[in-house]
Scaffold this motif. Structure first.
Motif, PDB file in Angstrom:
ATOM      1  N   GLY A   7       0.812  -1.208   0.000  1.00 30.54           N
ATOM      2  CA  GLY A   7       0.000   0.000   0.000  1.00 30.54           C
ATOM      3  C   GLY A   7       0.848   1.261   0.000  1.00 30.54           C
ATOM      4  O   GLY A   7       0.533   2.241  -0.694  1.00 30.54           O
ATOM      5  N   ALA A   8       1.922   1.241   0.764  1.00 32.64           N
ATOM      6  CA  ALA A   8       2.820   2.395   0.810  1.00 32.64           C
ATOM      7  C   ALA A   8       3.464   2.638  -0.558  1.00 32.64           C
ATOM      8  O   ALA A   8       3.596   3.780  -1.004  1.00 32.64           O
ATOM      9  CB  ALA A   8       3.892   2.176   1.876  1.00 32.64           C
ATOM     10  N   PHE A   9       3.850   1.556  -1.214  1.00 29.66           N
ATOM     11  CA  PHE A   9       4.464   1.685  -2.536  1.00 29.66           C
ATOM     12  C   PHE A   9       3.484   2.284  -3.545  1.00 29.66           C
ATOM     13  O   PHE A   9       3.836   3.194  -4.307  1.00 29.66           O
ATOM     14  CB  PHE A   9       4.953   0.321  -3.016  1.00 29.66           C
ATOM     15  N   CYS A  10       2.250   1.785  -3.555  1.00 29.17           N
ATOM     16  CA  CYS A  10       1.238   2.322  -4.468  1.00 29.17           C
ATOM     17  C   CYS A  10       0.977   3.800  -4.181  1.00 29.17           C
ATOM     18  O   CYS A  10       0.825   4.609  -5.110  1.00 29.17           O
ATOM     19  CB  CYS A  10      -0.056   1.521  -4.352  1.00 29.17           C
ATOM     20  N   LEU A  11       0.928   4.170  -2.906  1.00 29.69           N
ATOM     21  CA  LEU A  11       0.702   5.560  -2.535  1.00 29.69           C
ATOM     22  C   LEU A  11       1.837   6.454  -3.029  1.00 29.69           C
ATOM     23  O   LEU A  11       1.608   7.554  -3.549  1.00 29.69           O
ATOM     24  CB  LEU A  11       0.564   5.673  -1.019  1.00 29.69           C
ATOM     25  N   ILE A  12       3.057   5.964  -2.892  1.00 30.52           N
ATOM     26  CA  ILE A  12       4.220   6.730  -3.361  1.00 30.52           C
ATOM     27  C   ILE A  12       4.149   6.936  -4.869  1.00 30.52           C
ATOM     28  O   ILE A  12       4.408   8.038  -5.383  1.00 30.52           O
ATOM     29  CB  ILE A  12       5.520   6.004  -2.962  1.00 30.52           C
ATOM     30  N   LEU A  13       3.787   5.882  -5.587  1.00 34.61           N
ATOM     31  CA  LEU A  13       3.666   6.002  -7.041  1.00 34.61           C
ATOM     32  C   LEU A  13       2.643   7.057  -7.424  1.00 34.61           C
ATOM     33  O   LEU A  13       2.888   7.910  -8.291  1.00 34.61           O
ATOM     34  CB  LEU A  13       3.277   4.649  -7.646  1.00 34.61           C
ATOM     35  N   PHE A  14       1.477   7.024  -6.793  1.00 35.53           N
ATOM     36  CA  PHE A  14       0.429   7.992  -7.106  1.00 35.53           C
ATOM     37  C   PHE A  14       0.876   9.419  -6.789  1.00 35.53           C
ATOM     38  O   PHE A  14       0.606  10.350  -7.548  1.00 35.53           O
ATOM     39  CB  PHE A  14      -0.849   7.654  -6.335  1.00 35.53           C
ATOM     40  N   LEU A  15       1.563   9.604  -5.656  1.00 42.09           N
ATOM     41  CA  LEU A  15       2.024  10.933  -5.274  1.00 42.09           C
ATOM     42  C   LEU A  15       3.035  11.475  -6.284  1.00 42.09           C
ATOM     43  O   LEU A  15       2.998  12.660  -6.649  1.00 42.09           O
ATOM     44  CB  LEU A  15       2.639  10.897  -3.871  1.00 42.09           C
ATOM     45  N   PHE A  16       3.927  10.617  -6.755  1.00 43.01           N
ATOM     46  CA  PHE A  16       4.918  11.056  -7.728  1.00 43.01           C
ATOM     47  C   PHE A  16       4.259  11.421  -9.050  1.00 43.01           C
ATOM     48  O   PHE A  16       4.669  12.371  -9.726  1.00 43.01           O
ATOM     49  CB  PHE A  16       5.976   9.965  -7.937  1.00 43.01           C
ATOM     50  N   ILE A  17       3.241  10.657  -9.443  1.00 38.23           N
ATOM     51  CA  ILE A  17       2.535  10.953 -10.691  1.00 38.23           C
ATOM     52  C   ILE A  17       1.779  12.269 -10.581  1.00 38.23           C
ATOM     53  O   ILE A  17       1.827  13.120 -11.480  1.00 38.23           O
ATOM     54  CB  ILE A  17       1.569   9.806 -11.041  1.00 38.23           C
ATOM     55  N   LEU A  18       1.083  12.466  -9.466  1.00 38.18           N
ATOM     56  CA  LEU A  18       0.281  13.681  -9.287  1.00 38.18           C
ATOM     57  C   LEU A  18       1.129  14.932  -9.213  1.00 38.18           C
ATOM     58  O   LEU A  18       0.728  16.004  -9.681  1.00 38.18           O
ATOM     59  CB  LEU A  18      -0.570  13.546  -8.017  1.00 38.18           C
ATOM     60  N   THR A  19       2.309  14.803  -8.635  1.00 40.01           N
ATOM     61  CA  THR A  19       3.182  15.974  -8.471  1.00 40.01           C
ATOM     62  C   THR A  19       4.140  16.174  -9.641  1.00 40.01           C
ATOM     63  O   THR A  19       4.856  17.178  -9.681  1.00 40.01           O
ATOM     64  CB  THR A  19       3.994  15.852  -7.176  1.00 40.01           C
ATOM     65  N   GLY A  20       4.160  15.222 -10.572  1.00 34.36           N
ATOM     66  CA  GLY A  20       5.036  15.352 -11.726  1.00 34.36           C
ATOM     67  C   GLY A  20       6.488  15.024 -11.450  1.00 34.36           C
ATOM     68  O   GLY A  20       7.356  15.330 -12.283  1.00 34.36           O
ATOM     69  N   LEU A  21       6.769  14.404 -10.328  1.00 32.32           N
ATOM     70  CA  LEU A  21       8.146  14.025 -10.003  1.00 32.32           C
ATOM     71  C   LEU A  21       8.559  12.807 -10.834  1.00 32.32           C
ATOM     72  O   LEU A  21       7.713  12.025 -11.264  1.00 32.32           O
ATOM     73  CB  LEU A  21       8.269  13.710  -8.511  1.00 32.32           C
ATOM     74  N   PRO A  22       9.851  12.615 -11.057  1.00 34.91           N
ATOM     75  CA  PRO A  22      10.315  11.480 -11.872  1.00 34.91           C
ATOM     76  C   PRO A  22       9.885  10.141 -11.263  1.00 34.91           C
ATOM     77  O   PRO A  22      10.066   9.907 -10.056  1.00 34.91           O
ATOM     78  CB  PRO A  22      11.839  11.633 -11.865  1.00 34.91           C
ATOM     79  N   LEU A  23       9.343   9.269 -12.100  1.00 42.34           N
ATOM     80  CA  LEU A  23       8.881   7.972 -11.624  1.00 42.34           C
ATOM     81  C   LEU A  23      10.035   7.100 -11.141  1.00 42.34           C
ATOM     82  O   LEU A  23       9.836   6.213 -10.303  1.00 42.34           O
ATOM     83  CB  LEU A  23       8.116   7.256 -12.734  1.00 42.34           C
ATOM     84  N   LEU A  24      11.216   7.357 -11.676  1.00 46.29           N
ATOM     85  CA  LEU A  24      12.375   6.589 -11.213  1.00 46.29           C
ATOM     86  C   LEU A  24      12.595   6.784  -9.719  1.00 46.29           C
ATOM     87  O   LEU A  24      13.035   5.871  -9.017  1.00 46.29           O
ATOM     88  CB  LEU A  24      13.625   6.994 -11.991  1.00 46.29           C
TER      89      LEU A  24
END
Length: 462
Positions: A7-24
């Motif tokens: 769940g934490a990993f999925c949340l991190i992915l969504f936050l990075f996508i929403l904020t435009g931060l690099p997915l790497l």
């Protein structure tokens, strides 16, 4: 603990996508989470590192493919192959039907090649560049390319994903293809109508005549320039491996770049690494690009996601999830459970092939009809992974062609397949007495892929 980590990993992915931060960055944090989980389970640092390394080793052949894709896309630009095909094609293609033709052409090539990555590196690059010439945004053409590239990846007889599904489910690949062909009629038709309607609805395109005539000032055009593209199609017909096929095309393009366009050998060797660059701003966006360096981002994604797979397998992180999906099936039905499992595994694994294997592992215990399970896997795990922006299956296609990542929203054919499955299958459960899987093993044996490398974490380029 396992659910908290995922769940934490999925949340991190969504936050990075929403904020435009690099997915790497999100994937790197995920690696730390999963690595820490392995240490928490009692494995030593060296053991967990070994699990991650084994995952990376299982996809080692992909890096050769990335090298070939980078060199091929640069040399096709330098040789004038893309420019010549564009100059020929714009005489016959109307901008209003371009998106439909883009979808169809990529469908045809992907069915012939059996690989989405090979399609993106060839027809995908050509159609996106052609779209730029016609004034069609890469947002639109990129979506049509993504959808078409996975048409054949899903149901070509030379696709390793189709072979993997048939091995996992113990079914005949050609019977599976026949089932997929019948199932795909409605989604394919609706997708075609969508791309036709979208093309007709787009505002008036720019003038292409002047741009195309300008290509004759950039290159020495001759019919021989189609040779690198023709070689791809001809060798595919004879089922030559994708790597050898691309290598032949690279040699042809290199020779044409030197002898027809007059580029020095030293310059060609350099652009194979750094990419082909045009100084003319009118054509730079259309014809510049390629090169090995252009593939570094997706290569990094591959390393991280493959390491995830090794840690998942070694630590048993997903064992508890299997029991949850068995309970879920009793509430929402078989197909919806498989669909949700494919969405979950695609988001977590970042990899199409691993998503297929994990979805089968989670759902095979409650599906008795092998043929139906094979079709459901093809309509969920195979096509959902390319719709996940941080998945290799999505990022590689868009990065190879140069399309913006927002183009994934217009890969409508990939959305329609699981949606049509929901409409036609709904919450239907497996009926008692249906055929049981021939094997209880969740993973294919290496002997089932005598002509391939390791199939467990990678398929599209092999």
């Amino acid at each position: 603990m396992e659910n908290l980590i995922l769940g934490a990993f999925c949340l991190i992915l969504f936050l990075f996508i929403l904020t435009g931060l690099p997915l790497l960055g999100a994937l790197a944090i995920g690696f730390c989470l999963f690595f820490g989980y392995g240490l928490h389970k009692g494995f030593s640092f060296r053991q967990v590192a070994g699990m991650a390394w084994q995952g990376v080793l299982s996809v080692k052949t992909i890096f050769l493919v990335f090298l070939l894709i980078g060199m091929l896309t640069a040399l096709w630009r330098a040789s004038g192959t893309i420019g010549y095909i564009i100059a020929l094609a714009v005489q016959f293609i109307r901008p209003s039907v371009f998106l439909l033709l883009t979808f169809w052409l990529n469908c045809a090539v992907s069915f012939l090649l059996g690989t989405a990555f090979g399609t993106a590196a060839t027809m995908g690059v050509i159609t996106l560049s052609l779209g730029e010439t016609l004034g069609v945004s890469g947002l639109y053409s990129g979506g049509a390319i993504l959808a078409g590239a996975y048409f054949g990846d899903r149901m070509s007889p030379v696709s390793t994903s189709a072979l993997l599904v048939s091995v996992l489910t113990g079914t005949d690949i050609y019977k599976n293809i026949a089932n997929m062909a019948r199932f795909t009629v409605v989604p394919f038709t609706v997708a075609s109508v969508f791309y036709l309607g979208l093309g007709l609805a787009l505002p008036g395109m720019g003038k292409v005549g002047d741009m195309v005539s300008g290509l004759y000032d950039l290159y020495n055009f001759t019919p021989w320039l189609v040779l690198p593209a023709v070689s791809i199609l001809v060798l595919s017909f004879f089922r030559v491996s994708v790597k050898k096929n691309m290598l032949v095309s690279i040699v042809c393009a290199f020779a044409l770049s030197h002898f027809v366009q007059g580029w020095p050998v030293r310059y060609l060797l350099r652009i194979m690494v750094t990419g082909y660059q045009l100084s003319d701003p009118q054509y730079a966006g259309m014809l510049s690009g390629g090169g090995i360096l252009s593939m570094l981002r997706v290569a990094s994604i591959v390393c991280l996601s493959a390491s995830f797979g090794g840690i998942f397998k070694g630590t048993g992180l997903l064992d508890g999830i299997e029991a949850l999906f068995q309970k879920l099936e009793k509430k929402v039905g078989t197909y919806l459970s498989i669909l949700l499992a494919a969405l979950f595994t695609g988001m977590v694994s970042c990899n199409q092939t691993l998503s297929i294997v994990l979805t089968h592992q989670l759902c095979a215990p409650f599906v008795k009809d092998r043929s139906q399970l094979a079709l459901d896997l093809e309509n969920t795990a195979v096509v959902i992974s390319p719709l996940i922006p941080w998945s290799i299956a999505c990022a590689t296609i868009l990065d190879t062609t140069g399309a913006p990542h927002e183009a994934v929203a217009l890969g409508v054919y990939l959305v329609l397949l699981p949606l049509w499955g929901t409409c036609s299958r709904g919450c239907a459960r497996t009926r008692p007495g249906q055929e049981k899987p021939r094997s209880t093993s969740h993973y294919p044996l290496k002997k089932d892929f005598p002509h391939r490398g390791s199939p467990f974490f990678w398929h599209s380029s092999q």
